[in-house]
Structures are given as C-alpha cells and as structure tokens.
Scaffold this motif. Structure first.
Motif, PDB file in Angstrom:
ATOM      1  N   LEU A  69     -54.838 -18.457 -10.518  1.00 58.95           N
ATOM      2  CA  LEU A  69     -55.065 -19.748 -11.168  1.00 58.95           C
ATOM      3  C   LEU A  69     -54.829 -20.920 -10.206  1.00 58.95           C
ATOM      4  N   PRO A  70     -53.666 -21.019  -9.554  1.00 60.72           N
ATOM      5  CA  PRO A  70     -53.525 -22.085  -8.554  1.00 60.72           C
ATOM      6  C   PRO A  70     -54.301 -21.793  -7.270  1.00 60.72           C
ATOM      7  N   ALA A  71     -54.399 -20.494  -6.909  1.00 59.56           N
ATOM      8  CA  ALA A  71     -55.078 -20.143  -5.662  1.00 59.56           C
ATOM      9  C   ALA A  71     -56.560 -20.485  -5.703  1.00 59.56           C
ATOM     10  N   ALA A  72     -57.163 -20.540  -6.895  1.00 63.45           N
ATOM     11  CA  ALA A  72     -58.593 -20.837  -7.005  1.00 63.45           C
ATOM     12  C   ALA A  72     -58.938 -22.217  -6.466  1.00 63.45           C
ATOM     13  N   PHE A  73     -57.964 -23.136  -6.436  1.00 60.49           N
ATOM     14  CA  PHE A  73     -58.215 -24.472  -5.888  1.00 60.49           C
ATOM     15  C   PHE A  73     -58.228 -24.456  -4.363  1.00 60.49           C
ATOM     16  N   GLY A  74     -57.603 -23.423  -3.755  1.00 58.79           N
ATOM     17  CA  GLY A  74     -57.461 -23.376  -2.311  1.00 58.79           C
ATOM     18  C   GLY A  74     -58.754 -23.328  -1.523  1.00 58.79           C
ATOM     19  N   PRO A  75     -59.740 -22.467  -1.903  1.00 59.67           N
ATOM     20  CA  PRO A  75     -60.985 -22.435  -1.138  1.00 59.67           C
ATOM     21  C   PRO A  75     -61.679 -23.794  -1.073  1.00 59.67           C
ATOM     22  N   MET A  76     -61.714 -24.495  -2.194  1.00 57.64           N
ATOM     23  CA  MET A  76     -62.337 -25.829  -2.203  1.00 57.64           C
ATOM     24  C   MET A  76     -61.568 -26.776  -1.274  1.00 57.64           C
ATOM     25  N   ILE A  77     -60.235 -26.776  -1.371  1.00 55.07           N
ATOM     26  CA  ILE A  77     -59.431 -27.673  -0.536  1.00 55.07           C
ATOM     27  C   ILE A  77     -59.617 -27.349   0.943  1.00 55.07           C
ATOM     28  N   GLY A  78     -59.536 -26.065   1.279  1.00 55.86           N
ATOM     29  CA  GLY A  78     -59.674 -25.662   2.672  1.00 55.86           C
ATOM     30  C   GLY A  78     -61.034 -26.024   3.258  1.00 55.86           C
ATOM     31  N   LEU A  79     -62.084 -25.814   2.485  1.00 57.21           N
ATOM     32  CA  LEU A  79     -63.434 -26.125   2.977  1.00 57.21           C
ATOM     33  C   LEU A  79     -63.630 -27.625   3.165  1.00 57.21           C
ATOM     34  N   PHE A  80     -63.112 -28.424   2.239  1.00 57.93           N
ATOM     35  CA  PHE A  80     -63.253 -29.875   2.384  1.00 57.93           C
ATOM     36  C   PHE A  80     -62.415 -30.405   3.546  1.00 57.93           C
ATOM     37  N   VAL A  81     -61.226 -29.829   3.761  1.00 58.52           N
ATOM     38  CA  VAL A  81     -60.420 -30.222   4.916  1.00 58.52           C
ATOM     39  C   VAL A  81     -61.188 -29.948   6.206  1.00 58.52           C
ATOM     40  N   PHE A  82     -61.805 -28.774   6.300  1.00 57.81           N
ATOM     41  CA  PHE A  82     -62.586 -28.447   7.491  1.00 57.81           C
ATOM     42  C   PHE A  82     -63.781 -29.389   7.630  1.00 57.81           C
ATOM     43  N   ILE A 125     -56.444 -25.540  10.302  1.00 56.64           N
ATOM     44  CA  ILE A 125     -55.538 -25.438   9.152  1.00 56.64           C
ATOM     45  C   ILE A 125     -56.350 -25.319   7.860  1.00 56.64           C
ATOM     46  N   GLY A 126     -57.463 -26.050   7.796  1.00 56.92           N
ATOM     47  CA  GLY A 126     -58.351 -25.926   6.632  1.00 56.92           C
ATOM     48  C   GLY A 126     -58.860 -24.501   6.479  1.00 56.92           C
ATOM     49  N   ILE A 127     -59.199 -23.855   7.600  1.00 49.99           N
ATOM     50  CA  ILE A 127     -59.650 -22.459   7.551  1.00 49.99           C
ATOM     51  C   ILE A 127     -58.528 -21.568   7.009  1.00 49.99           C
ATOM     52  N   THR A 128     -57.298 -21.818   7.445  1.00 47.42           N
ATOM     53  CA  THR A 128     -56.162 -20.998   7.016  1.00 47.42           C
ATOM     54  C   THR A 128     -55.905 -21.144   5.529  1.00 47.42           C
ATOM     55  N   ILE A 129     -55.979 -22.389   5.028  1.00 45.96           N
ATOM     56  CA  ILE A 129     -55.812 -22.614   3.586  1.00 45.96           C
ATOM     57  C   ILE A 129     -56.891 -21.858   2.813  1.00 45.96           C
ATOM     58  N   TYR A 130     -58.110 -21.972   3.295  1.00 49.62           N
ATOM     59  CA  TYR A 130     -59.228 -21.263   2.658  1.00 49.62           C
ATOM     60  C   TYR A 130     -58.974 -19.756   2.654  1.00 49.62           C
ATOM     61  N   GLY A 131     -58.619 -19.207   3.801  1.00 52.80           N
ATOM     62  CA  GLY A 131     -58.452 -17.758   3.925  1.00 52.80           C
ATOM     63  C   GLY A 131     -57.333 -17.210   3.079  1.00 52.80           C
ATOM     64  N   ALA A 132     -56.175 -17.890   3.058  1.00 54.20           N
ATOM     65  CA  ALA A 132     -55.019 -17.387   2.311  1.00 54.20           C
ATOM     66  C   ALA A 132     -55.302 -17.362   0.816  1.00 54.20           C
ATOM     67  N   THR A 133     -55.924 -18.401   0.301  1.00 52.47           N
ATOM     68  CA  THR A 133     -56.156 -18.471  -1.144  1.00 52.47           C
ATOM     69  C   THR A 133     -57.285 -17.550  -1.586  1.00 52.47           C
ATOM     70  N   VAL A 134     -58.294 -17.375  -0.761  1.00 54.22           N
ATOM     71  CA  VAL A 134     -59.354 -16.425  -1.091  1.00 54.22           C
ATOM     72  C   VAL A 134     -58.778 -15.013  -1.170  1.00 54.22           C
ATOM     73  N   PHE A 135     -57.869 -14.682  -0.262  1.00 53.25           N
ATOM     74  CA  PHE A 135     -57.236 -13.361  -0.286  1.00 53.25           C
ATOM     75  C   PHE A 135     -56.519 -13.131  -1.615  1.00 53.25           C
ATOM     76  N   ILE A 136     -55.769 -14.104  -2.084  1.00 53.43           N
ATOM     77  CA  ILE A 136     -55.015 -13.960  -3.333  1.00 53.43           C
ATOM     78  C   ILE A 136     -55.962 -13.770  -4.510  1.00 53.43           C
ATOM     79  N   VAL A 137     -57.020 -14.570  -4.557  1.00 55.64           N
ATOM     80  CA  VAL A 137     -57.978 -14.466  -5.656  1.00 55.64           C
ATOM     81  C   VAL A 137     -58.640 -13.090  -5.663  1.00 55.64           C
ATOM     82  N   MET A 138     -59.063 -12.626  -4.502  1.00 55.73           N
ATOM     83  CA  MET A 138     -59.727 -11.329  -4.419  1.00 55.73           C
ATOM     84  C   MET A 138     -58.771 -10.198  -4.794  1.00 55.73           C
ATOM     85  N   GLN A 139     -57.519 -10.296  -4.372  1.00 58.10           N
ATOM     86  CA  GLN A 139     -56.531  -9.268  -4.702  1.00 58.10           C
ATOM     87  C   GLN A 139     -56.326  -9.195  -6.209  1.00 58.10           C
TER      88      GLN A 139
END
Length: 580
Positions: A452-465, A480-494
């Motif tokens: 639920l919170p991690a779903a916001f991460g991909p959008m934030i990471g992509l916009f930061v980049f 850092i934007g890539i890292t935010i994107y990657g970490a949150t996508v991992f959680i959502v997929m898991q």
C-alpha cells in the motif's frame, strides 16, 4: 550429501547404469523393513472390518498427522491456508518423534503410498536446513543466470548495429525476443513440471542443457536473422525457472518460512536484468560485441553442472510416485499406488493443453482480481525494462560516463533490492508471523499491506529521475530516484507473488505461467517502443509518462486491498475457503 547426489540427475544416471547398485533408496537396502502398519495392510484381505480394526490400533495423533500432511488428504482440504499452517505446526512437533504414518487404503484394495514416519528423511519438509539452503541457492543461481542473459546483450547493441548494418530499433530485437521467449516458455514447461510422473528436475535439466548448447552458436552466429532466432530460443529454454522456481522453493518450506525463501528467489530474478550490463559493460568495448554472449556461456555452463550434480527432485507427489514404483517391484504387487497415479490415471494430453493455455487465460479474463494483478505486473515489468533503456541517453551524455561506468549505475538496483528485502522481511518477522501465531492466518488481502505505501514509490522514483537527470545536477540524485523506484517495486512484486498462490492455490502454477507471459510480452514491446518514446518526448517527459502510468498501480493496489475479498466472492475460480 549422499541423498542430495542420489536424487540429482547425476545420481539417477549412476543408478540407471549400475542397475540401482549404487545410491540406493531405503526400500532397496537388504535390512529395510516396512513399518508394521504397512505390513498389516499388505497382508490383509482388504475387507473393511480389517481396515477399521487396524486403524483403531494406531495412535490418534499419527492418524491426524496423516490426514493433514499426506498427499492424499491435502488434496481434499477444505481450508487451504489453515490446513497448511496446521500441518506445518504439527510437523515441527511430530517429526522429531518418528511416529509411524498410517497408510490409507482405497476401495479397490490399493495401498496409498505415503511417508513411512513423521521424520521420514525423504519428505522435503524433513530435509536439513543445509540441504534446503543448497537447493535454494541452486535455484536462485539458475534464475539469476537466465535473467542476466537477457540484459547482458544491451552492451552489445552498438556492435550488432555495426556488424549487421541494422538500426538501433532492430538491434534491440535481440533483447526483446529473448524476453518474449521466456514469457512463452512457462506456458509449455510449467504444466509438464506439475505432472508427477515427470517432476520438476527433468524439465529443469533438459531445458538448461539446451540453453547452454544454444548459447554457443548464439555467440558465433554470422547472420542477424540467426542471432534473433537463437536469442528467442535461449529465452524459451531458460524459462522454466521463472515460473516453476517458486514452486520448487514452495516444496521445501513451511508457510511461515516461505516468504523468506521467496525473497531470495525474487531477488535473483530482480537483480539479474540490472546486473547484466555491468558484467559486460567493461569488456565489450575492448573485446567486441560477442564477448557478452560468451559470458552467458561461462555463467550458465557451471550452473548447469551444479544442477546436474546436486539438484534433487523436490515435488512430494513425484517422490511418492517413485517410491510406489519401487515398492511394487520389490514386493511384486500392484497394490502400492501413489495418490497422483490415482488422480491422473485417466489424464490425457488434451487436459494438459487446456490447463496450460486455456485455463490461465480464462481465469484472467473472468476474474477481476487476477486481471488487475496481471495488468499491474505487466505494466511494472514493462516500465522496468523501458526505464533501463533511458540510462544510455542520460549518463554518457550528461555525465560523460563510458559503457562500463553505466553498468556500475545499475548497482543501485542491487542496493534497492537489499533495502526492499530488509523492509519486507521486517514486516513478516515483526508483524505478520507473530499475528499468525496469535490469531491464525489473516484475510489474504493483509498480505498486500506492505504494498500500500510501496505503491507510491515507483511514481516518486521515476519523477525524481525525470526531473533531475541533467548535467547541472549531480549524477547521484537521479540515481537515488532509481533506488527508490527499485526498492518499492520489489516490495510490491513480492506482495503480489505471495497473494496469488494463497488466494488461488488450485491454479497457482497456471497463474504464475500466465503472469510471466503477460509481463514478458509487454516487456518485449516496451524495449522496442522505449527508443521512439524517449526520442520523441525527451528523457524528462518520457520518464514522467512512465511515472504517470505508475499511478494505475497505486489506485489498483488500494482497490484490491479494500475490495479483494468481494471480488473473490464473485469468482467461480476461488475456492470456498478463499472468500471467508
């Protein structure tokens, strides 16, 4: 270690060549004795009174264990997750007691082959932690090599363009067709691995052998069409681990431990495409474009050898079927039958085709929850691959990095994976598992809470980049934007990979195969449309568009959390226990 080698393809080959003289199973040894309860059934006339009397003489705990854990009983379980938890908990208590398991008898007098004792060493759930860790590492290495081979080609794109005189878009077909191949493959191989008479290992070993063999002409081919065909076949034959790898890990671990093991497997799949360019980035400019394809041979061949030597069969249904076959030969009777043999006695090839191709698509189309999961993971995967295509447009141009240094940027995806693992593992260890111990297994949608919170991460990471990838801003900021994107996508997929098999256990294998097909198909297309996208819109607007698409995931995952139980109640595919 002997049992590991015995059950691996190498040990099975030695048994075949020596007529089972070496690496014998317990039943084949001269001093082996069937448990008394088995002998009573074998020597009985088969009438109902004998069976009832024999059952009364055995302990209630042993019978209860058999009903919750045996292959025959679990097939008829009315409460999938609760029965699995109960069996796991009871197993941990009873496996140290060596309680005989009472075999079942069918109406026609067949003896259902089960584990002999609660601590039966042939049961994957009784294997030592060292053995299970070894198998998990092998499956993760297998998965990592297959995924790495997909993106390792990206460093060779420029060399392919010069060698064969093709455009950038056409040269990227070497990557996109590989991705398409490992999306189609599980539709064929996953159902085969679910057939007990075949099992998981033959599919793994045969396809991995073909993967290694095909990798050789792929590195040597002298025409572009041949390169594309071979890259597709590489992906196709490397695909079994991508859908069945999770099933193999599920064979080994209890429900409480499974999320941790699954994290290792998902991490291997997640980091593979990201680290591919790093492995080839420094060598290709010096050694030539074929070097990356040679690296895939050097990586896959040792993994195949390790699998051939040390990867045992993990499917309980297959292990019990082979035990039944040995008992029939030793005792010269056909009364010994495994549950899978009875269940699939009349199975035809057409049934396999329907389960493999039609059933996953039918569930996807008719079930709203599954449809969302398939679409969402496809979008995530498509963004994942298309996002990587923007790196060569940013870091060499704005930060004067060479091909090898660009590969180092991909290390941030490994950092992201470690962060994602730490966050998700903390949730499981400190919140989910203690709650399960106190209150029982929660509603399936609770598995989605970290997403639920991690779903916001991909959008934030992509916009930061998108907004910081420019020469005037230090390269660490978009990274850092890539890292935010990657970490949150991992959680959502898991979260999604845990939600689907527990919500639709009967169709889990088919749904994983369908999921792999959907996300790989979109990823295949995304690699091709990424260059025109960034060429027409530019980096900032192009990546911002990808960030906008990620909003679909935010809305969808929250809707699935709040309305998932209602969607499952409307589904004819979810079993009754899934909607309670």
């Amino acid at each position: 270690m002997e049992s590991v080698i015995r059950d691996a393809p190498f040990g099975q080959l030695i048994r075949l060549l020596t007529n089972n003289k070496y690496f014998q199973y317990p039943e084949e040894k001269p001093d082996f004795q069937l448990p008394e309860t088995w002998l009573q059934l074998l020597n009985s006339s088969g009438d109902e009174s004998d069976e009832k009397n024999m059952s009364r003489r055995n302990s209630c705990r042993s019978d209860e264990y058999s009903e919750t854990l045996s292959q025959a009983s679990t097939e008829a379980s009315l409460q999938f997750t609760e029965a699995r938890l109960e069996a796991d908990e009871q197993h941990e208590i009873e496996k140290v007691k060596s309680i005989p398991i009472v075999p079942k008898k069918t109406k026609d007098g067949s003896i259902l082959v089960d584990w002999y004792y609660t601590d039966d060493s042939e049961n994957p759930h009784n294997w030592s932690n060292r053995k299970r860790v070894l198998i998990t590492i092998l499956i993760c290495l297998y998965t990592f090599v297959v995924y790495t081979t997909s993106a390792i080609y990206t460093s060779s794109t420029e060399g392919v363009m010069k060698e064969f005189g093709v455009s950038t878009l056409i040269a990227t077909l070497g990557l996109s067709l590989y991705v398409l191949g490992y999306g189609i493959g599980p539709l064929v191989f996953s159902p085969l691995s679910e057939i007990p008479v075949i099992g998981r290992n033959p599919v793994y070993i045969v396809t991995m052998f073909l993967f290694v063999i095909i990798s050789i002409p792929t590195a040597l081919v002298d025409n572009f069409a041949g390169l594309l065909v071979l890259r597709f076949l590489q992906g196709f034959f490397g695909s079994p681990c991508l859908a069945s790898g999770g099933a193999s890990i599920g064979d080994l671990y209890s429900l409480m431990s499974l999320p941790y093991a699954m994290m290792a497997w998902v991490s291997a799949a997640y980091c593979g495409p990201a680290l591919g360019p790093l492995l080839s980035g420094f060598a290709v400019p010096i050694k030539g474009w074929r070097w990356s394809l040679f690296e895939s041979i050097w990586a896959s061949a040792p993994v195949f050898i390790l699998m051939f030597m040390f990867l045992p069969e993990t499917s309980s249904a297959t292990i019990l079927l082979r035990r039944a076959d040995r008992l029939r030969k030793i005792h010269n009777t056909k009364r010994f039958q495994s549950q899978s043999e009875i269940d699939q006695r009349n199975m035809q090839i057409s049934d396999v085709a329907i389960d493999a191709l039609i059933k996953p698509l039918e569930i996807t189309i008719k079930d709203p929850a599954v449809l969302f999961v398939q679409i969402y993971t496809a979008i995530i995967y498509g963004i994942y691959y298309s996002f990587f295509e923007v790196f060569p447009l940013v870091y060499p141009v704005d930060y004067n990095m060479n091909l090898g240094q660009i590969g180092l940027v991909f290390l941030c995806m490994m950092v992201a994976c470690i962060v994602g693992v730490a966050m998700y593992a903390s949730y499981i260890y400190f919140w989910m598992n203690p709650r399960i111990r106190r209150f029982g297994f929660p509603q399936n949608e609770d598995l989605l809470i970290p997403a639920l919170p991690a779903a916001f991460g991909p959008m934030i990471g992509l916009f930061v980049f998108a907004w910081t990838a420019r020469a005037s801003i230090h390269w660490i900021v978009p990274t850092i934007g890539i890292t935010i994107y990657g970490a949150t996508v991992f959680i959502v997929m898991q979260c999604i990979f845990m939600y689907i098999p527990l919500t639709y256990p009967k169709y889990a294998a088919s749904l994983f195969a369908a999921n792999d097909f959907f996300r790989s198909a979109l990823a295949c297309g995304s690699v091709l449309f990424a260059h025109p996208l960034f060429g027409n819109l530019g980096v900032a607007r192009g990546v911002s568009l990808l960030g906008g698409l990620s909003v679909i995931g935010i809305i969808g995952i929250w809707l699935l959390y709040f309305f998932g139980s209602k969607l499952r109640a409307m589904s004819k595919f979810a079993t009754s226990e899934d909607v309670e």
